[in-house]
Write a protein that holds these residues in place. Structure first.
Motif, PDB file in Angstrom:
ATOM      1  N   UNK A   1       0.781  -1.222   0.000  1.00  0.00           N
ATOM      2  CA  UNK A   1       0.000   0.000   0.000  1.00  0.00           C
ATOM      3  C   UNK A   1       0.807   1.263   0.000  1.00  0.00           C
ATOM      4  N   UNK A   2       2.022   1.248   0.574  1.00  0.00           N
ATOM      5  CA  UNK A   2       2.779   2.487   0.673  1.00  0.00           C
ATOM      6  C   UNK A   2       3.544   2.826  -0.591  1.00  0.00           C
ATOM      7  N   UNK A   3       3.571   1.964  -1.568  1.00  0.00           N
ATOM      8  CA  UNK A   3       4.284   2.256  -2.807  1.00  0.00           C
ATOM      9  C   UNK A   3       3.368   3.068  -3.728  1.00  0.00           C
ATOM     10  N   UNK A   4       3.147   4.328  -3.370  1.00  0.00           N
ATOM     11  CA  UNK A   4       2.174   5.150  -4.075  1.00  0.00           C
ATOM     12  C   UNK A   4       2.876   6.319  -4.740  1.00  0.00           C
ATOM     13  N   UNK A   5       2.500   6.633  -5.961  1.00  0.00           N
ATOM     14  CA  UNK A   5       3.109   7.728  -6.691  1.00  0.00           C
ATOM     15  C   UNK A   5       2.687   9.077  -6.152  1.00  0.00           C
ATOM     16  N   UNK A   6       3.467  10.094  -6.450  1.00  0.00           N
ATOM     17  CA  UNK A   6       3.146  11.451  -6.032  1.00  0.00           C
ATOM     18  C   UNK A   6       3.192  12.373  -7.233  1.00  0.00           C
ATOM     19  N   UNK A   7       2.503  13.511  -7.114  1.00  0.00           N
ATOM     20  CA  UNK A   7       2.481  14.492  -8.200  1.00  0.00           C
ATOM     21  C   UNK A   7       3.136  15.774  -7.695  1.00  0.00           C
ATOM     22  N   UNK A   8       4.339  16.036  -8.163  1.00  0.00           N
ATOM     23  CA  UNK A   8       5.079  17.209  -7.725  1.00  0.00           C
ATOM     24  C   UNK A   8       5.479  18.029  -8.937  1.00  0.00           C
ATOM     25  N   UNK A   9       5.993  19.232  -8.667  1.00  0.00           N
ATOM     26  CA  UNK A   9       6.328  20.157  -9.746  1.00  0.00           C
ATOM     27  C   UNK A   9       7.807  20.205 -10.067  1.00  0.00           C
ATOM     28  N   UNK A  10       8.628  19.385  -9.398  1.00  0.00           N
ATOM     29  CA  UNK A  10      10.048  19.377  -9.717  1.00  0.00           C
ATOM     30  C   UNK A  10      10.237  18.960 -11.171  1.00  0.00           C
ATOM     31  N   UNK A  11      11.118  19.655 -11.880  1.00  0.00           N
ATOM     32  CA  UNK A  11      11.339  19.389 -13.297  1.00  0.00           C
ATOM     33  C   UNK A  11      12.673  18.675 -13.494  1.00  0.00           C
ATOM     34  N   UNK A  12      12.653  17.657 -14.367  1.00  0.00           N
ATOM     35  CA  UNK A  12      13.875  16.942 -14.712  1.00  0.00           C
ATOM     36  C   UNK A  12      14.137  17.105 -16.197  1.00  0.00           C
ATOM     37  N   UNK A  13      15.374  17.307 -16.576  1.00  0.00           N
ATOM     38  CA  UNK A  13      15.714  17.420 -17.984  1.00  0.00           C
ATOM     39  C   UNK A  13      15.762  16.061 -18.642  1.00  0.00           C
ATOM     40  N   UNK A  14      14.865  15.788 -19.574  1.00  0.00           N
ATOM     41  CA  UNK A  14      14.784  14.479 -20.206  1.00  0.00           C
ATOM     42  C   UNK A  14      16.056  14.084 -20.912  1.00  0.00           C
TER      43      UNK A  14
ATOM     44  N   UNK B   1       5.757   5.946   9.562  1.00  0.00           N
ATOM     45  CA  UNK B   1       7.044   6.609   9.378  1.00  0.00           C
ATOM     46  C   UNK B   1       7.554   6.558   7.958  1.00  0.00           C
ATOM     47  N   UNK B   2       6.769   7.058   6.998  1.00  0.00           N
ATOM     48  CA  UNK B   2       7.187   7.092   5.595  1.00  0.00           C
ATOM     49  C   UNK B   2       7.184   8.538   5.118  1.00  0.00           C
ATOM     50  N   UNK B   3       8.377   9.070   4.905  1.00  0.00           N
ATOM     51  CA  UNK B   3       8.495  10.449   4.457  1.00  0.00           C
ATOM     52  C   UNK B   3       9.178  10.577   3.114  1.00  0.00           C
ATOM     53  N   UNK B   4       9.070   9.535   2.294  1.00  0.00           N
ATOM     54  CA  UNK B   4       9.650   9.546   0.953  1.00  0.00           C
ATOM     55  C   UNK B   4       8.540   9.678  -0.082  1.00  0.00           C
ATOM     56  N   UNK B   5       8.823  10.426  -1.138  1.00  0.00           N
ATOM     57  CA  UNK B   5       7.822  10.711  -2.162  1.00  0.00           C
ATOM     58  C   UNK B   5       8.205  10.006  -3.454  1.00  0.00           C
ATOM     59  N   UNK B   6       7.243   9.273  -4.033  1.00  0.00           N
ATOM     60  CA  UNK B   6       7.510   8.551  -5.276  1.00  0.00           C
ATOM     61  C   UNK B   6       6.802   9.200  -6.473  1.00  0.00           C
ATOM     62  N   UNK B   7       7.449   9.080  -7.621  1.00  0.00           N
ATOM     63  CA  UNK B   7       6.804   9.451  -8.891  1.00  0.00           C
ATOM     64  C   UNK B   7       6.799   8.227  -9.781  1.00  0.00           C
ATOM     65  N   UNK B   8       5.679   7.988 -10.437  1.00  0.00           N
ATOM     66  CA  UNK B   8       5.573   6.846 -11.354  1.00  0.00           C
ATOM     67  C   UNK B   8       6.190   7.215 -12.702  1.00  0.00           C
ATOM     68  N   UNK B   9       7.063   6.320 -13.205  1.00  0.00           N
ATOM     69  CA  UNK B   9       7.753   6.565 -14.469  1.00  0.00           C
ATOM     70  C   UNK B   9       7.630   5.329 -15.349  1.00  0.00           C
ATOM     71  N   UNK B  10       7.098   5.532 -16.554  1.00  0.00           N
ATOM     72  CA  UNK B  10       6.888   4.414 -17.478  1.00  0.00           C
ATOM     73  C   UNK B  10       8.216   3.910 -18.015  1.00  0.00           C
ATOM     74  N   UNK B  11       8.297   2.586 -18.249  1.00  0.00           N
ATOM     75  CA  UNK B  11       9.514   1.978 -18.783  1.00  0.00           C
ATOM     76  C   UNK B  11       9.379   1.592 -20.257  1.00  0.00           C
TER      77      UNK B  11
END
Length: 535
Positions: free
Chosen positions: A19-32, A323-333
């Motif tokens: 259940x804790x492996x959940x994606x997040x939606x943030x505004x940080x930008x990464x250069x592709x 005690x989970x303070x890490x944020x995940x983003x889902x990325x397609x492979x």
């Protein structure tokens, strides 16, 4: 009972880990271009897979090798970066979208037939008139009973494209012939607001089981209804909520916190911070809020509790959270699979991180429940270990701690009695659901004219029915499961399961909450506040 203590934490831990492996939606930008730039490390992996594919002496499924490789890489990062293989992606995506396309039924494969537990309210089957206890004999003339039909095959016939139709042949007890239903598939809600109702004239209750795309809309609708009914105090139940989308949590927080109150700080690997503030749109900023938490409340649940605590708004009741303070983003492979990769850490408004250490490895990290059980933390607030170096102070001077979950303002111990652990184990196996369904096979008509209020206030589970479950459970139980000594708890569980199958999850939660220790503690606090002080 030692076996229960071993099994139960593993069951709970496994559910939470998923259940804790959940994606997040943030505004940080990464250069592709930078991310996917060619380098020797990637070339090395690609070459190895190619060598195995084309040169290795035996036939090897290189897809499985890739899966193992990806999992191995992620396991060396952190506990919450995970791989989602192709065959699991759709279910994972549906869960977080908050809906799926189908006919909308909960069912068992029972005696080689599809037995409907209940149709999902608002779904196509519900609207078509399909009932709990019905059997789906065929779909589009494809016979669906018989031992050779797998559950996956059944699901494939019931799901389909949006607006497509399926003809269902239904056996219903008491009907002389099969009933025919033409059901149009559509989006069926996967409800995340599991229950909402008034406990008394002014105290509302809302249970959220995860934070999905639809959660805020569900929550807002529930809150509006409760406010119309006169709610002044809210009990927000986030127990066993593994988290989900940060945006959903922030929108819910915004209903409680005043304009410009800091709700969340998120920081990525470059040190860039993203600050989230409340707006002026909240409808319950002056209301009293109690948040129920336990050791399985994680991620977005902790964001909500931490932000309210750090803003001196509301009261956190229960036990220290996961005690989970890490944020995940889902990325397609690129092949239908994906990774949920940790891209940032989040911090509560006072600046505390609630992420537990994972420096000792995954086994130690996911054994936290057993550790808390052994050190007595689940039974006593004095056993909660905090570090003075991670002490923070709220605007009103309240001391709060980081480094491992949200510590409640009001501690409520876990019932670790043999009776409760026995029942938790039995409920986790699913035997209770099957037993109740079988009982309803012969007695469903007894409840046809009974509304939920009558069921709640007047129906009592008989000794005969409780004993029937004990006998039923004899086929499956492990040693030392003494149910006969715990009739009251057993009867409540049977009544809760009956309510779930007859009326739905909202009503089942009301039955369960009727003897809930945390809710009772909140009500006691409220009554104490209203008691006049004698001079």
């Amino acid at each position: 009972m030692n076996r229960i203590k071993i099994y139960l934490p593993l069951i709970i831990g496994s559910c939470l880990a998923v259940g804790t492996f959940i994606g997040a939606k943030l505004n940080f930008q990464d250069g592709g271009e930078q991310i996917f730039a060619k380098n020797s490390k990637k070339d090395k992996l690609n070459r190895l897979i190619d060598y195995i594919d084309y040169e290795y002496v035996d036939q090897v499924n290189t897809d499985s090798i890739v899966d193992v490789t990806v999992n191995g890489i992620l396991e060396n990062l952190d506990p919450h970066s995970v791989y989602i293989p192709v065959d699991a992606y759709e279910d994972a995506a549906n869960d977080m979208r908050g809906n799926f396309v189908g006919i909308g039924v909960n069912f068992y494969v029972y005696n080689d037939t599809i037995a409907i537990i209940n149709p999902i309210e608002g779904g196509p089957a519900y609207e078509a008139g399909i009932r709990g206890g019905d059997r789906i004999v065929a779909a589009d003339d494809q016979v669906l009973d018989g031992a050779e039909i797998s559950r996956d095959s059944i699901v494939s016939f019931l799901k389909g494209n949006r607006n497509s139709k399926v003809k269902l042949s239904i056996y219903r007890r008491g009907e002389p012939e099969l009933l025919e239903f033409n059901v149009r598939r559509k989006e069926v809600p996967l409800v995340s607001v599991e229950a909402s109702y008034l406990i008394d004239e002014v105290t509302g209750y809302v249970k959220i089981n995860r934070f999905a795309d639809t959660t805020y809309d569900e929550f807002k609708e529930a809150m509006d209804d409760l406010l119309d009914e006169g709610m002044e105090t809210l009990i927000l139940d986030l127990r066993n909520n593994p988290g989900g989308y940060i945006n959903a949590a922030n929108k819910i927080l915004d209903e409680f916190l005043e304009d410009d109150k800091l709700m969340l700080i998120t920081k990525n690997k470059k040190g860039d911070e993203d600050l989230t503030f409340a707006t002026g749109r909240g409808d319950f900023e002056k209301g009293k809020v109690y948040v129920l938490m336990n050791e399985n409340s994680a991620s977005a649940s902790e964001i909500v509790a931490g932000a309210l605590q750090d803003n001196d708004h509301g009261t956190i009741v229960g036990r220290r959270s996961y005690g989970k303070g890490l944020v995940q983003r889902e990325m397609a492979l690129g092949d239908g699979s994906a990774v949920r990769l940790t891209i940032a850490r989040y911090y509560t408004p006072t600046g505390r991180s609630i992420q537990r250490s994972y420096a000792k490895g995954l086994d130690d990290y996911f054994s936290e429940y057993q550790n808390r059980y052994r050190n007595g933390e689940l039974r006593s607030a004095d056993s909660i270990k905090v570090s003075d170096s991670l002490k923070f102070v709220t605007p009103e001077g309240r001391v709060v701690y980081g480094g491992g979950g949200i510590t409640p303002d009001v501690f409520v111990p876990k019932d670790t009695s043999i009776a409760n652990e026995t029942l938790e184990y039995v409920m986790s196996t699913g035997y209770m659901n099957y037993f109740v369904f079988e009982q309803l096979e012969n007695s469903r008509a007894d409840f046809d004219q009974m509304d939920f209020d009558t069921f709640m206030n007047e129906y009592e589970v008989s000794d005969e029915l409780a004993n029937a479950f004990i006998n039923y459970n004899e086929r499956f139980k492990s040693p030392n499961l003494d149910l006969a000594s715990h009739f009251d708890i057993l009867k409540l569980a049977i009544k809760q399961t009956l309510a779930d199958q007859l009326y739905g999850s909202n009503q089942a939660r009301q039955v369960a909450n009727s003897e809930d220790a945390m809710i009772q503690r909140v009500l006691d606090i409220e009554r104490a506040d209203l008691t006049p002080v004698e001079n």
